[in-house]
Design a protein around this motif. Structure first.
Motif, PDB file in Angstrom:
ATOM      1  N   LYS A 261      78.953 -16.909  16.579  1.00 28.18           N
ATOM      2  CA  LYS A 261      80.264 -16.107  16.977  1.00 28.18           C
ATOM      3  C   LYS A 261      80.044 -15.691  18.460  1.00 28.18           C
ATOM      4  CE  LYS A 261      83.185 -12.355  15.524  1.00 28.18           C
ATOM      5  NZ  LYS A 261      82.794 -10.989  14.205  1.00 28.18           N
ATOM      6  N   ALA A 262      78.215 -14.738  18.484  1.00 23.19           N
ATOM      7  CA  ALA A 262      77.939 -14.534  20.025  1.00 23.19           C
ATOM      8  C   ALA A 262      78.773 -14.783  20.186  1.00 23.19           C
ATOM      9  CB  ALA A 262      76.926 -13.362  19.751  1.00 23.19           C
ATOM     10  N   LEU A 263      77.507 -16.205  20.320  1.00 19.37           N
ATOM     11  CA  LEU A 263      77.762 -17.839  21.325  1.00 19.37           C
ATOM     12  C   LEU A 263      79.629 -17.753  21.901  1.00 19.37           C
ATOM     13  CD1 LEU A 263      75.261 -19.601  20.216  1.00 19.37           C
ATOM     14  CD2 LEU A 263      75.197 -18.489  22.213  1.00 19.37           C
ATOM     15  N   LYS A 264      79.812 -18.272  20.983  1.00 21.92           N
ATOM     16  CA  LYS A 264      81.444 -18.502  21.096  1.00 21.92           C
ATOM     17  C   LYS A 264      82.496 -17.415  21.688  1.00 21.92           C
ATOM     18  CE  LYS A 264      86.177 -20.100  18.978  1.00 21.92           C
ATOM     19  NZ  LYS A 264      86.468 -19.717  17.824  1.00 21.92           N
ATOM     20  N   ALA A 265      81.716 -15.662  22.407  1.00 19.60           N
ATOM     21  CA  ALA A 265      81.810 -15.087  22.790  1.00 19.60           C
ATOM     22  C   ALA A 265      81.890 -14.675  24.173  1.00 19.60           C
ATOM     23  CB  ALA A 265      81.898 -13.838  22.025  1.00 19.60           C
ATOM     24  N   SER A 266      80.664 -15.805  24.681  1.00 22.86           N
ATOM     25  CA  SER A 266      79.901 -15.700  25.908  1.00 22.86           C
ATOM     26  C   SER A 266      80.115 -17.021  27.095  1.00 22.86           C
ATOM     27  CB  SER A 266      78.953 -15.585  25.692  1.00 22.86           C
ATOM     28  OG  SER A 266      77.786 -16.390  24.837  1.00 22.86           O
ATOM     29  N   GLY A 267      81.631 -17.775  25.907  1.00 20.83           N
ATOM     30  CA  GLY A 267      81.525 -19.086  26.247  1.00 20.83           C
ATOM     31  C   GLY A 267      80.064 -19.959  26.670  1.00 20.83           C
ATOM     32  N   GLY A 268      79.233 -20.078  25.050  1.00 19.90           N
ATOM     33  CA  GLY A 268      78.230 -20.398  24.439  1.00 19.90           C
ATOM     34  C   GLY A 268      76.902 -20.418  25.232  1.00 19.90           C
ATOM     35  N   TRP A 269      76.649 -19.324  26.365  1.00 16.74           N
ATOM     36  CA  TRP A 269      75.380 -18.873  26.812  1.00 16.74           C
ATOM     37  C   TRP A 269      74.210 -17.593  26.508  1.00 16.74           C
ATOM     38  CZ3 TRP A 269      73.754 -21.375  31.534  1.00 16.74           C
ATOM     39  CH2 TRP A 269      74.987 -22.478  32.033  1.00 16.74           C
ATOM     40  N   PHE A 270      75.160 -17.252  25.674  1.00 15.15           N
ATOM     41  CA  PHE A 270      74.155 -15.468  24.927  1.00 15.15           C
ATOM     42  C   PHE A 270      74.629 -14.686  23.994  1.00 15.15           C
ATOM     43  CE2 PHE A 270      76.701 -14.203  28.878  1.00 15.15           C
ATOM     44  CZ  PHE A 270      76.783 -13.556  27.987  1.00 15.15           C
ATOM     45  N   GLU A 271      74.178 -13.854  23.407  1.00 14.47           N
ATOM     46  CA  GLU A 271      74.634 -12.867  22.710  1.00 14.47           C
ATOM     47  C   GLU A 271      73.869 -11.671  23.215  1.00 14.47           C
ATOM     48  OE1 GLU A 271      74.161 -10.650  18.450  1.00 14.47           O
ATOM     49  OE2 GLU A 271      73.974 -12.447  18.399  1.00 14.47           O
ATOM     50  N   ASN A 272      74.834 -10.798  23.509  1.00 17.00           N
ATOM     51  CA  ASN A 272      74.197  -8.950  24.369  1.00 17.00           C
ATOM     52  C   ASN A 272      73.570  -8.549  23.411  1.00 17.00           C
ATOM     53  OD1 ASN A 272      77.260  -8.955  23.810  1.00 17.00           O
ATOM     54  ND2 ASN A 272      77.471  -7.478  24.788  1.00 17.00           N
TER      55      ASN A 272
END
Length: 348
Positions: A261-272
């Motif tokens: 879910k976090a990766l999807k929100a960042s375009g696949g790059w990271f979780e903050n």
């Protein structure tokens, strides 16, 4: 990246966690006259006399009457070409630190002799660029759209009218591919890619890759987390999209993966993560973004960071999300990670 800078990046703001500070969030919301000489090899000098053609990773073919002499490049690209004996006329991107020393992305170049068109994100002196009479502009690309890294979006049309451009993709590919592309580019510019130095450098890279493969196979339980620090946020990179992490994973390294879910929100790059939640993902080894735009481990003061098992065990090493694309510079990256995994204590 400075924290202020992280808040206003354009759609190219992939500056931490291997493209990590801000890509998804933002998507959602030179040298002197001597430096113009293309290296010191006879091959480089001879190459200037004939026509030059190169097909870049956008599928664009650049054709010139002769091999470019006035090359302007993103700093990391210039550093890679320098390792192959090709020097540039000017650079843009992180080149010098605040104290005037060479930025990590400048490699072995003598930064005091470089014409710097812009040292920070958004900076690009078009007038100075035009004055260099550029034959070609070269940069990397961190997206599928072929956006040239560190060429400001607001002035790109003016910049790209002054000379043809070449893009080398570092998006969603493994490290060996852009390494091969940079070598091919250097060869087209006159580098002697069959020199003993280059052949040996490539052999050492392959040896280091095999070492990392063996280390990962022998220690599959060792979890490696890729992090990047800013004042308020700790970024955890996923293993996709970044050339180093994709390659580490292919070699068998057990990379800690952020939530889907976090990766999807960042375009696949990271979780903050907030610093209070920096312990969300257990890790035995932490590899931290070494770029000068991010906070380095020695300067992190948060108590939650200091309590992490990997930190307490001294199992934190540097990560180079934007490696200089020469075999000479990428080999130590593999060796250091292999060594860390070989010697790691299981602490997660």
């Amino acid at each position: 990246m400075s924290n202020a800078r992280a808040t206003h990046l354009t759609r190219r703001g992939i500056l931490a966690a291997g493209g990590a500070l801000g890509l998804g969030a933002v998507l959602a919301a030179c040298g002197d006259d001597d430096a113009s000489k293309n290296g010191g090899s006879d091959a480089a000098k001879a190459a200037k006399s004939g026509p030059w053609t190169f097909k870049d990773d956008r599928g664009t073919t650049v054709k010139l009457d002769k091999t470019p002499a006035n090359i302007v490049a993103f700093t990391g690209v210039a550093a890679a070409l320098f390792d192959y004996g090709i020097e540039v006329k000017g650079v843009f991107g992180p080149t010098t630190t605040k104290d005037g020393k060479a930025d990590v992305q400048a490699g072995d170049m003598d930064v005091s002799k470089l014409t710097v068109l812009g040292n920070e994100w958004g900076q690009f002196n078009i007038e100075k660029y035009a004055g260099l009479a550029p034959d070609v502009l070269i940069s990397t690309m961190f997206d599928a759209a072929g956006t040239l890294w560190y060429v400001p979006e607001e002035s790109k049309d003016k910049i790209l009218k002054l000379a043809p451009s070449v893009g080398v993709s570092v998006f969603d590919v493994q490290m060996p591919q852009p390494l091969q592309r940079m070598l091919a580019l250097a060869e087209s510019l006159g580098a002697d890619v069959k020199s003993a130095k280059t052949v040996e450098a490539k052999k050492k890279f392959e040896t280091a890759a095999e070492r990392l493969r063996k280390a990962a196979k022998a220690r599959p339980e060792i979890k490696v987390l890729a992090g990047s620090a800013s004042q308020d946020i700790f970024y955890v990179s996923g293993s996709n999209l970044s050339i180093d992490l994709e390659y580490f994973k292919a070699l068998g390294v057990n990379i800690v993966e952020p939530s889907a879910k976090a990766l999807k929100a960042s375009g696949g790059w990271f979780e903050n993560l907030s610093w209070e939640n920096v312990d969300k993902y257990p890790a035995d080894v932490i590899i931290m973004d070494d770029r000068t735009s991010t906070i380095q481990p020695a300067d992190i003061t948060e108590a939650t960071w200091k309590k992490l098992p990997a930190v307490k065990a001294g199992q934190v090493i540097a990560r180079t999300p934007e490696p200089i694309l020469s075999y000479d510079k990428c080999t130590p990256i593999l060796d250091k990670l292999a060594e860390a995994i070989e010697n790691a204590k299981k602490v997660a």
